[in-house]
Design a protein around this motif. Structure first.
Motif, mmCIF file in Angstrom:
data_model
loop_
_atom_site.group_PDB
_atom_site.id
_atom_site.type_symbol
_atom_site.label_atom_id
_atom_site.label_comp_id
_atom_site.label_asym_id
_atom_site.label_seq_id
_atom_site.Cartn_x
_atom_site.Cartn_y
_atom_site.Cartn_z
ATOM 1 N N LEU A 51 14.929 -19.898 -12.422
ATOM 2 C CA LEU A 51 15.110 -18.575 -11.817
ATOM 3 C C LEU A 51 14.470 -17.490 -12.685
ATOM 4 O O LEU A 51 13.845 -16.559 -12.161
ATOM 5 N N GLY A 55 11.529 -15.197 -11.373
ATOM 6 C CA GLY A 55 11.716 -13.742 -11.384
ATOM 7 C C GLY A 55 10.598 -13.040 -12.129
ATOM 8 O O GLY A 55 10.115 -11.986 -11.717
ATOM 9 N N ALA A 59 7.943 -10.515 -10.419
ATOM 10 C CA ALA A 59 7.797 -9.162 -10.948
ATOM 11 C C ALA A 59 6.345 -8.878 -11.289
ATOM 12 O O ALA A 59 5.816 -7.803 -10.981
ATOM 13 N N GLY A 69 12.567 -8.112 -14.074
ATOM 14 C CA GLY A 69 12.591 -9.010 -12.918
ATOM 15 C C GLY A 69 13.233 -10.344 -13.245
ATOM 16 O O GLY A 69 14.023 -10.883 -12.466
ATOM 17 N N ALA A 70 12.898 -10.885 -14.408
ATOM 18 C CA ALA A 70 13.467 -12.178 -14.820
ATOM 19 C C ALA A 70 14.972 -12.067 -15.002
ATOM 20 O O ALA A 70 15.727 -12.934 -14.541
ATOM 21 N N ARG A 72 17.027 -9.823 -13.678
ATOM 22 C CA ARG A 72 17.681 -9.543 -12.396
ATOM 23 C C ARG A 72 17.862 -10.821 -11.578
ATOM 24 O O ARG A 72 18.962 -11.117 -11.097
ATOM 25 N N VAL A 73 16.815 -11.610 -11.443
ATOM 26 C CA VAL A 73 16.896 -12.837 -10.645
ATOM 27 C C VAL A 73 17.838 -13.842 -11.309
ATOM 28 O O VAL A 73 18.630 -14.505 -10.634
ATOM 29 N N THR A 74 17.776 -13.941 -12.630
ATOM 30 C CA THR A 74 18.653 -14.867 -13.344
ATOM 31 C C THR A 74 20.113 -14.450 -13.205
ATOM 32 O O THR A 74 20.986 -15.286 -12.952
ATOM 33 N N TRP A 76 21.606 -12.645 -10.807
ATOM 34 C CA TRP A 76 22.131 -12.880 -9.457
ATOM 35 C C TRP A 76 22.198 -14.369 -9.131
ATOM 36 O O TRP A 76 23.084 -14.812 -8.402
#
Length: 95
Positions: A51, A55, A59, A69-70, A72-74, A76
């Motif tokens: 993830l 992310g 991004a 981005g990394a 945020r995705v990790t 969630w």
């Protein structure tokens, strides 16, 4: 239509199928290689690492800050994993 990009549905479908296959193969390989007692932590760590990488790639492709981005995705993804584990626990699912 000289400056516009034309849609390529076959290329998009092939790309989607290839990325889905690689993404599905990663946890299978990890499950195959992980020792029995470390299976769930190994799969969770691989999922979180994947993830983070996805992310970062997303991004970069979108011109956003890569670390943000990394993270945020990790975050969630981890929240979704925890929620899924909690619901499983409520229904008596044992691993």
């Amino acid at each position: 239509i000289t400056d516009q990009v034309r849609a390529r549905p076959l290329q998009a479908a092939a790309s989607s199928a290839a990325t889905f296959t690689v993404g599905a193969a990663l946890p299978l390989v990890a499950a195959w290689l992980a020792p029995g007692g470390a299976l769930i932590p190994a799969l969770a760590l691989l999922a979180l690492a994947s993830l983070a990488a996805l992310g970062a790639v997303a991004a970069r492709a979108g011109g956003a800050p890569i670390a943000r981005g990394a993270v945020r995705v990790t975050f969630w993804g981890m929240a979704a994993m925890a929620l899924t584990a909690g619901v499983g626990h409520l229904f008596g699912v044992r691993v």
